[in-house]
Write a protein that holds these residues in place. Sequence first.
Motif, short mmCIF file in Angstrom:
data_model
loop_
_atom_site.label_atom_id
_atom_site.label_comp_id
_atom_site.label_asym_id
_atom_site.label_seq_id
_atom_site.Cartn_x
_atom_site.Cartn_y
_atom_site.Cartn_z
N THR A 83 32.53 -5.07 37.78
CA THR A 83 31.74 -3.94 38.28
C THR A 83 31.51 -2.92 37.18
O THR A 83 30.38 -2.47 36.96
CB THR A 83 32.46 -3.28 39.47
OG1 THR A 83 32.49 -4.22 40.54
CG2 THR A 83 31.75 -2.02 39.93
N GLU A 110 37.83 -2.54 47.23
CA GLU A 110 39.11 -3.23 47.39
C GLU A 110 39.62 -2.94 48.80
O GLU A 110 39.97 -1.82 49.12
CB GLU A 110 40.14 -2.71 46.37
CG GLU A 110 39.93 -3.17 44.97
CD GLU A 110 41.10 -2.77 44.07
OE1 GLU A 110 42.24 -2.65 44.55
OE2 GLU A 110 40.85 -2.59 42.88
N THR A 151 30.94 -14.87 41.26
CA THR A 151 30.41 -13.57 40.87
C THR A 151 29.44 -13.70 39.71
O THR A 151 28.36 -13.11 39.70
CB THR A 151 31.58 -12.62 40.49
OG1 THR A 151 32.44 -12.48 41.62
CG2 THR A 151 31.08 -11.27 40.05
N SER A 184 36.70 -6.97 47.01
CA SER A 184 37.94 -7.33 46.35
C SER A 184 39.10 -7.04 47.30
O SER A 184 38.90 -6.76 48.48
CB SER A 184 38.07 -6.51 45.06
OG SER A 184 39.22 -6.83 44.34
N ASN A 202 40.81 -11.08 41.90
CA ASN A 202 40.22 -9.83 42.38
C ASN A 202 40.13 -8.78 41.29
O ASN A 202 39.22 -7.96 41.27
CB ASN A 202 40.99 -9.31 43.59
CG ASN A 202 40.66 -10.11 44.83
OD1 ASN A 202 39.57 -10.01 45.37
ND2 ASN A 202 41.58 -10.95 45.25
N SER A 245 26.35 -1.23 40.62
CA SER A 245 27.37 -2.18 41.03
C SER A 245 28.55 -1.45 41.66
O SER A 245 28.94 -0.37 41.22
CB SER A 245 27.84 -2.96 39.79
OG SER A 245 28.73 -3.98 40.15
N SER A 289 30.71 -6.12 45.27
CA SER A 289 31.81 -7.08 45.29
C SER A 289 32.86 -6.62 46.30
O SER A 289 33.15 -5.44 46.39
CB SER A 289 32.48 -7.16 43.92
OG SER A 289 31.58 -7.55 42.94
N CYS A 291 32.51 -2.13 43.69
CA CYS A 291 33.59 -3.03 44.07
C CYS A 291 34.48 -2.30 45.07
O CYS A 291 35.03 -1.24 44.77
CB CYS A 291 34.40 -3.44 42.85
SG CYS A 291 35.68 -4.64 43.25
N HIS A 305 34.25 2.00 42.17
CA HIS A 305 35.49 1.30 42.51
C HIS A 305 36.19 2.10 43.61
O HIS A 305 36.62 3.23 43.39
CB HIS A 305 36.35 1.22 41.26
CG HIS A 305 37.60 0.44 41.44
ND1 HIS A 305 38.77 0.82 40.87
CD2 HIS A 305 37.88 -0.68 42.13
CE1 HIS A 305 39.72 -0.04 41.17
NE2 HIS A 305 39.19 -0.94 41.95
N LEU A 311 36.86 -8.96 39.58
CA LEU A 311 35.75 -8.29 40.27
C LEU A 311 35.71 -6.81 39.91
O LEU A 311 34.63 -6.24 39.69
CB LEU A 311 35.89 -8.45 41.78
CG LEU A 311 35.77 -9.86 42.33
CD1 LEU A 311 35.97 -9.86 43.84
CD2 LEU A 311 34.45 -10.48 41.97
N ASP A 312 36.87 -6.19 39.87
CA ASP A 312 36.93 -4.76 39.53
C ASP A 312 36.37 -4.52 38.13
O ASP A 312 35.55 -3.62 37.92
CB ASP A 312 38.37 -4.26 39.61
CG ASP A 312 39.00 -4.48 40.97
OD1 ASP A 312 38.25 -4.64 41.95
OD2 ASP A 312 40.24 -4.48 41.04
#
Length: 188
Positions: free
Chosen positions: A65, A80, A21, A40, A58, A76, A38, A78, A126, A61-62
């Motif tokens: 972002t 999941e 990343t 995740s 993971n 950005s 991303s 992310c 997210h 990644l959150d």
Amino acid sequence: MLTEEGRDSFEAVLRPKVFGTWALSQLLADAPDKLFISFSSVNSSFGGALVGAYSAANGFLDCFTHYQRRKHSVKSYCLEWSMWDELGMSRGYPMKHLARRRGYYAISTRQGLYSFLAALRHDEPHVLVGLDASSRLIRQQTDTESYGMHRLCAYFTAKADQPHGERLKELPVEDRFGIPIEWDFRQI
């Protein structure tokens, strides 16, 4: 389990997500109007008995972002994902039916694509994809009323005829990662 993880095994799981990343973000550092997405896992938010390192990777990644959006104004996202229906690491997953009973859907390719497009359309940084909101286990983790999450409350004094409370409600309050926090100001 984390107690059984060694430095090498933990690092082997973290390296691809964290360094990968970071490397991709550096490649795009000078690109105008960049878009960073991303992928995740819901294990980042919900954890799992035998996936401590995977959950941590993971989770990076959150947080990354939110870091990109706040510090660098990068568009950005992310996402999941719960699990894919017979794709990738979910192919042949022996506990798919148990996961479904716990509130995790197996996502088809079509559902994944539509979820991806919907997340971009709604500009949510997210997004959790593939969860059954009717599942008690999922609701316990996502419903702030039943889960009992804390809410910030600040008390202040002022003369009754001064409208400080309304101006205070307009102030943005964020945690250390730049994520907005629900809060109340109460005049006493």
